[in-house]
Design a protein around this motif. Structure first.
Motif, PDB file in Angstrom:
ATOM      1  N   HIS A 168       9.145   0.899  -6.065  1.00  0.00           N
ATOM      2  CA  HIS A 168       8.386   1.452  -7.187  1.00  0.00           C
ATOM      3  C   HIS A 168       7.006   0.834  -7.342  1.00  0.00           C
ATOM      4  O   HIS A 168       6.289   1.187  -8.287  1.00  0.00           O
ATOM      5  CB  HIS A 168       9.166   1.228  -8.497  1.00  0.00           C
ATOM      6  CG  HIS A 168      10.432   2.025  -8.588  1.00  0.00           C
ATOM      7  ND1 HIS A 168      10.515   3.240  -9.224  1.00  0.00           N
ATOM      8  CD2 HIS A 168      11.670   1.778  -8.103  1.00  0.00           C
ATOM      9  CE1 HIS A 168      11.745   3.712  -9.149  1.00  0.00           C
ATOM     10  NE2 HIS A 168      12.475   2.838  -8.474  1.00  0.00           N
ATOM     11  N   GLY A 169       6.622  -0.081  -6.478  1.00  0.00           N
ATOM     12  CA  GLY A 169       5.361  -0.782  -6.681  1.00  0.00           C
ATOM     13  C   GLY A 169       5.536  -1.905  -7.685  1.00  0.00           C
ATOM     14  O   GLY A 169       6.621  -2.133  -8.238  1.00  0.00           O
ATOM     15  N   LYS A 170       4.446  -2.597  -7.961  1.00  0.00           N
ATOM     16  CA  LYS A 170       4.538  -3.796  -8.795  1.00  0.00           C
ATOM     17  C   LYS A 170       4.507  -3.490 -10.282  1.00  0.00           C
ATOM     18  O   LYS A 170       4.979  -4.268 -11.098  1.00  0.00           O
ATOM     19  CB  LYS A 170       3.388  -4.733  -8.440  1.00  0.00           C
ATOM     20  CG  LYS A 170       3.580  -6.166  -8.903  1.00  0.00           C
ATOM     21  CD  LYS A 170       2.517  -7.079  -8.324  1.00  0.00           C
ATOM     22  CE  LYS A 170       2.770  -8.519  -8.738  1.00  0.00           C
ATOM     23  NZ  LYS A 170       1.754  -9.433  -8.163  1.00  0.00           N
ATOM     24  N   TRP A 171       3.948  -2.345 -10.666  1.00  0.00           N
ATOM     25  CA  TRP A 171       3.755  -2.059 -12.082  1.00  0.00           C
ATOM     26  C   TRP A 171       4.361  -0.709 -12.449  1.00  0.00           C
ATOM     27  O   TRP A 171       4.687   0.098 -11.600  1.00  0.00           O
ATOM     28  CB  TRP A 171       2.254  -2.021 -12.415  1.00  0.00           C
ATOM     29  CG  TRP A 171       1.456  -3.102 -11.776  1.00  0.00           C
ATOM     30  CD1 TRP A 171       0.630  -2.990 -10.701  1.00  0.00           C
ATOM     31  CD2 TRP A 171       1.431  -4.476 -12.145  1.00  0.00           C
ATOM     32  NE1 TRP A 171       0.080  -4.205 -10.377  1.00  0.00           N
ATOM     33  CE2 TRP A 171       0.556  -5.148 -11.251  1.00  0.00           C
ATOM     34  CE3 TRP A 171       2.052  -5.218 -13.155  1.00  0.00           C
ATOM     35  CZ2 TRP A 171       0.294  -6.499 -11.324  1.00  0.00           C
ATOM     36  CZ3 TRP A 171       1.789  -6.577 -13.227  1.00  0.00           C
ATOM     37  CH2 TRP A 171       0.926  -7.196 -12.339  1.00  0.00           C
ATOM     38  N   GLY A 172       4.488  -0.513 -13.791  1.00  0.00           N
ATOM     39  CA  GLY A 172       4.777   0.817 -14.299  1.00  0.00           C
ATOM     40  C   GLY A 172       6.230   1.231 -14.304  1.00  0.00           C
ATOM     41  O   GLY A 172       6.540   2.370 -14.647  1.00  0.00           O
ATOM     42  N   TRP A 173       7.134   0.330 -13.933  1.00  0.00           N
ATOM     43  CA  TRP A 173       8.538   0.714 -13.942  1.00  0.00           C
ATOM     44  C   TRP A 173       9.301  -0.090 -14.997  1.00  0.00           C
ATOM     45  O   TRP A 173       8.916  -1.209 -15.339  1.00  0.00           O
ATOM     46  CB  TRP A 173       9.179   0.508 -12.570  1.00  0.00           C
ATOM     47  CG  TRP A 173       9.013  -0.872 -11.993  1.00  0.00           C
ATOM     48  CD1 TRP A 173       8.051  -1.290 -11.133  1.00  0.00           C
ATOM     49  CD2 TRP A 173       9.826  -2.028 -12.260  1.00  0.00           C
ATOM     50  NE1 TRP A 173       8.197  -2.617 -10.831  1.00  0.00           N
ATOM     51  CE2 TRP A 173       9.294  -3.104 -11.509  1.00  0.00           C
ATOM     52  CE3 TRP A 173      10.945  -2.268 -13.050  1.00  0.00           C
ATOM     53  CZ2 TRP A 173       9.840  -4.390 -11.531  1.00  0.00           C
ATOM     54  CZ3 TRP A 173      11.496  -3.551 -13.083  1.00  0.00           C
ATOM     55  CH2 TRP A 173      10.942  -4.586 -12.325  1.00  0.00           C
ATOM     56  N   VAL A 174      10.376   0.481 -15.480  1.00  0.00           N
ATOM     57  CA  VAL A 174      11.253  -0.177 -16.447  1.00  0.00           C
ATOM     58  C   VAL A 174      12.688   0.114 -16.048  1.00  0.00           C
ATOM     59  O   VAL A 174      13.050   1.264 -15.802  1.00  0.00           O
ATOM     60  CB  VAL A 174      11.007   0.309 -17.886  1.00  0.00           C
ATOM     61  CG1 VAL A 174      11.997  -0.351 -18.845  1.00  0.00           C
ATOM     62  CG2 VAL A 174       9.573   0.044 -18.322  1.00  0.00           C
TER      63      VAL A 174
ATOM     64  N   LEU B 140       0.834  -1.200   0.000  1.00  0.00           N
ATOM     65  CA  LEU B 140       0.000   0.000   0.000  1.00  0.00           C
ATOM     66  C   LEU B 140       0.868   1.249   0.000  1.00  0.00           C
ATOM     67  O   LEU B 140       0.650   2.175  -0.799  1.00  0.00           O
ATOM     68  CB  LEU B 140      -0.917  -0.021   1.222  1.00  0.00           C
ATOM     69  CG  LEU B 140      -1.833   1.212   1.382  1.00  0.00           C
ATOM     70  CD1 LEU B 140      -2.747   1.369   0.180  1.00  0.00           C
ATOM     71  CD2 LEU B 140      -2.637   1.103   2.684  1.00  0.00           C
ATOM     72  N   ALA B 141       1.880   1.282   0.878  1.00  0.00           N
ATOM     73  CA  ALA B 141       2.789   2.430   0.911  1.00  0.00           C
ATOM     74  C   ALA B 141       3.581   2.527  -0.388  1.00  0.00           C
ATOM     75  O   ALA B 141       3.833   3.633  -0.893  1.00  0.00           O
ATOM     76  CB  ALA B 141       3.738   2.307   2.106  1.00  0.00           C
ATOM     77  N   SER B 142       3.964   1.389  -0.953  1.00  0.00           N
ATOM     78  CA  SER B 142       4.725   1.397  -2.212  1.00  0.00           C
ATOM     79  C   SER B 142       3.908   2.008  -3.336  1.00  0.00           C
ATOM     80  O   SER B 142       4.411   2.817  -4.126  1.00  0.00           O
ATOM     81  CB  SER B 142       5.133  -0.039  -2.576  1.00  0.00           C
ATOM     82  OG  SER B 142       5.923  -0.616  -1.557  1.00  0.00           O
ATOM     83  N   SER B 143       2.637   1.619  -3.437  1.00  0.00           N
ATOM     84  CA  SER B 143       1.789   2.135  -4.514  1.00  0.00           C
ATOM     85  C   SER B 143       1.506   3.623  -4.343  1.00  0.00           C
ATOM     86  O   SER B 143       1.516   4.388  -5.322  1.00  0.00           O
ATOM     87  CB  SER B 143       0.467   1.357  -4.555  1.00  0.00           C
ATOM     88  OG  SER B 143       0.679   0.007  -4.933  1.00  0.00           O
TER      89      SER B 143
ATOM     90  N   SER C 293      -5.164  -3.545  -3.740  1.00  0.00           N
ATOM     91  CA  SER C 293      -5.160  -4.772  -4.540  1.00  0.00           C
ATOM     92  C   SER C 293      -3.875  -5.561  -4.333  1.00  0.00           C
ATOM     93  O   SER C 293      -3.891  -6.792  -4.184  1.00  0.00           O
ATOM     94  CB  SER C 293      -5.333  -4.421  -6.020  1.00  0.00           C
ATOM     95  OG  SER C 293      -5.280  -5.586  -6.821  1.00  0.00           O
ATOM     96  N   ALA C 294      -2.729  -4.836  -4.294  1.00  0.00           N
ATOM     97  CA  ALA C 294      -1.442  -5.500  -4.072  1.00  0.00           C
ATOM     98  C   ALA C 294      -1.350  -6.079  -2.666  1.00  0.00           C
ATOM     99  O   ALA C 294      -0.765  -7.156  -2.461  1.00  0.00           O
ATOM    100  CB  ALA C 294      -0.299  -4.514  -4.310  1.00  0.00           C
TER     101      ALA C 294
ATOM    102  N   LEU D  68       1.014   5.143  -7.928  1.00  0.00           N
ATOM    103  CA  LEU D  68       0.069   4.173  -8.494  1.00  0.00           C
ATOM    104  C   LEU D  68      -1.305   4.268  -7.847  1.00  0.00           C
ATOM    105  O   LEU D  68      -2.288   3.767  -8.394  1.00  0.00           O
ATOM    106  CB  LEU D  68       0.617   2.751  -8.346  1.00  0.00           C
ATOM    107  CG  LEU D  68       1.905   2.448  -9.115  1.00  0.00           C
ATOM    108  CD1 LEU D  68       2.393   1.042  -8.808  1.00  0.00           C
ATOM    109  CD2 LEU D  68       1.685   2.619 -10.615  1.00  0.00           C
ATOM    110  N   GLY D  69      -1.383   4.864  -6.672  1.00  0.00           N
ATOM    111  CA  GLY D  69      -2.675   5.100  -6.049  1.00  0.00           C
ATOM    112  C   GLY D  69      -3.050   4.078  -5.000  1.00  0.00           C
ATOM    113  O   GLY D  69      -2.507   2.967  -4.948  1.00  0.00           O
TER     114      GLY D  69
END
Length: 464
Positions: free
Chosen positions: A333-339, A96-99, A111-112, A104-105
């Protein structure tokens, strides 16, 4: 996903409900976890927006939670939160803190959190409430050993005929077939994601079998002497051609037999120090250059250049992802959206092969160290606060000791691979429950003290 794979996933819930009707609760939980891991299809399940996926990993958590509500709801009241549960709680909540911090919101964060809780927290919780004593850990150790024996004929079939069972039963192959070819033959995959996963599972089963046999916990199974069963399982394990699992097996044997011969768990704790030293070096970026070159040269000497090349590729991947993770070092960085992009080669990464670097990239140092503490704090406490190495060969303690070593080896393997396995989370939770269960600990220690007093009395009587 084929119809038979869908049917297997749907059928697992009534199967687990039947297990709770047919067997005592502890056995039903163990069979449910191990059976799902050994036989449910890969990359199959049902996916709903905003809810945790119903897949191979989560199916066992959902089904056993439902069975507990239906048949054993009072079991939930037995759980009492303890200090030993804090790392697992942080690991489940930190997405939750990561998103939020990565933009990411909160919706993505919740959800994560649900995904992480179902995959990690629920198996740990079920271990805490169902297997939190020496008897429960004994049943789990025997269950893993039997699970290894069940896989023996399946592994031998695929060693000879190539990995075909998942294709034959579920109608599709879940991974890259080229990665099943090793040393001029085939590396079994059976119903798991990768041959590496099979290797770690069979390593765990073999190591537990050796220790149960040596400690006299089981003399025979199904009328067959343990020595023969352990021999067959160990030979099959060697034939899997999994060099990493071979190394872990040798390390596990050295740790357990140090407890038997030298009455010390020092190698066990030194290995844990190595794990956290590796993590520290990875987080700070100090584990580079000559240190990695030395490891690669050592691996080349023991195996071959292809194995060293594979390890070197993972090291390079970790360096690139580590640089990205340090940009958001606290919560990631959360689970999504990073490269992550390698500036030298131009290669881009959106995933990783190692669990530790995934944890660091997704959830920062908070997530990474809470993950490793969630799994390793219970086994550390087991050896420090409850059962020191001098007791690990005791028939009552031996199964729990073997499981503690197996959990530690799984986390060691997670420095290089990412194969989360619910059975090991279940074992970690069970060991946590044992650590906070003072009555059972004192009982075993009391038995050992009584045995020493009896032996002293006999010696005194002989002397007189």
């Amino acid at each position: 996903m084929t119809p038979q794979a869908q049917l297997a996933m749907l059928a697992w819930i009534p199967v687990v409900l039947f297990l709770f009707v047919r067997f005592p609760a502890q056995k039903a939980v163990i069979i449910g976890f191990i059976g799902a891991w050994l036989f449910l299809p890969q990359k199959a399940g049902f996916y709903f927006p905003g809810l945790p996926d119903y897949d191979r990993v989560s199916a066992v958590s959902y089904s056993i939670l439902l069975a507990t509500f239906v048949f054993d709801v009072g079991r939930f009241r037995s759980f009492k939160f303890s200090w030993i549960d804090i790392p697992m709680l942080i690991w489940c909540l930190c997405p939750l803190a990561s998103s939020i911090t990565s933009g990411l919101g909160a919706y993505d964060g919740m959800s994560a959190v649900l995904d992480q809780t179902i995959a990690w927290g629920v198996p740990y919780f079920l271990g805490r409430i169902y297997l939190n004593n020496l008897r429960g850990l004994r049943l789990l150790a025997i269950g893993i050993f039997i699970g290894g024996l069940v896989y023996v004929p399946l592994c031998l079939f695929e060693i000879r005929m190539s990995p075909q069972l998942h294709q034959m039963v579920y109608g599709y192959f879940p991974h890259m077939f080229a990665q099943t070819i090793r040393y001029g033959g085939f590396r079994p995959q059976v119903f798991m994601t990768h041959g590496l996963q099979v290797g770690i599972w069979m390593m765990s089963a073999s190591l537990i079998g050796i220790w149960l046999w040596q400690a006299g916990v089981i003399k025979q199974l199904w009328g067959i002497p343990m020595s023969w069963l352990v021999l067959v399982l160990s030979i099959t394990f060697v034939l899997l051609k999994s060099t990493g699992a071979w190394f872990l097996m040798a390390l596990g044997v050295a740790i357990l037999f140090s407890a038997k011969w030298f009455r010390t768990a020092l190698p066990f704790f030194l290995t844990i120090v190595i794990i956290f030293s590796y993590l520290y070096g990875g987080v700070t970026g100090e584990f580079t250059g000559e240190k990695k070159d030395g490891i690669l040269q050592f691996v080349t000497t023991l195996t071959d250049e292809s194995r060293a090349g594979s390890l070197g590729a993972r090291f390079n991947q970790e360096e690139v992802l580590g640089d990205l993770a340090r940009e958001r070092i606290v919560f990631g960085h959360g689970k999504w959206g990073w490269v992550a992009r390698d500036e030298e080669t131009g290669k881009e990464y959106v995933a990783a092969d190692s669990l530790w670097i995934l944890g660091f990239t997704h959830n920062g140092v908070v997530g990474l160290f809470s993950l490793y503490l969630a799994m390793l704090l219970p086994v550390i406490s087991f050896g420090v606060l409850r059962y020191p190495g001098t007791t690990w060969f005791h028939p009552k303690v031996a199964p729990a000791a073997a499981l503690a070593v197996v959990v530690m080896l799984f986390m060691f393997d997670s420095l290089l691979n990412a194969h989360p396995t619910p059975t090991y989370m279940l074992a970690s939770g069970a060991i946590s429950g044992l650590v906070v269960n003072e009555t059972q600990t004192q009982k075993v220690k009391g038995n050992r003290a009584a045995a020493r007093r009896s032996l002293a009395q006999k010696r005194q009587h002989q002397h007189n």
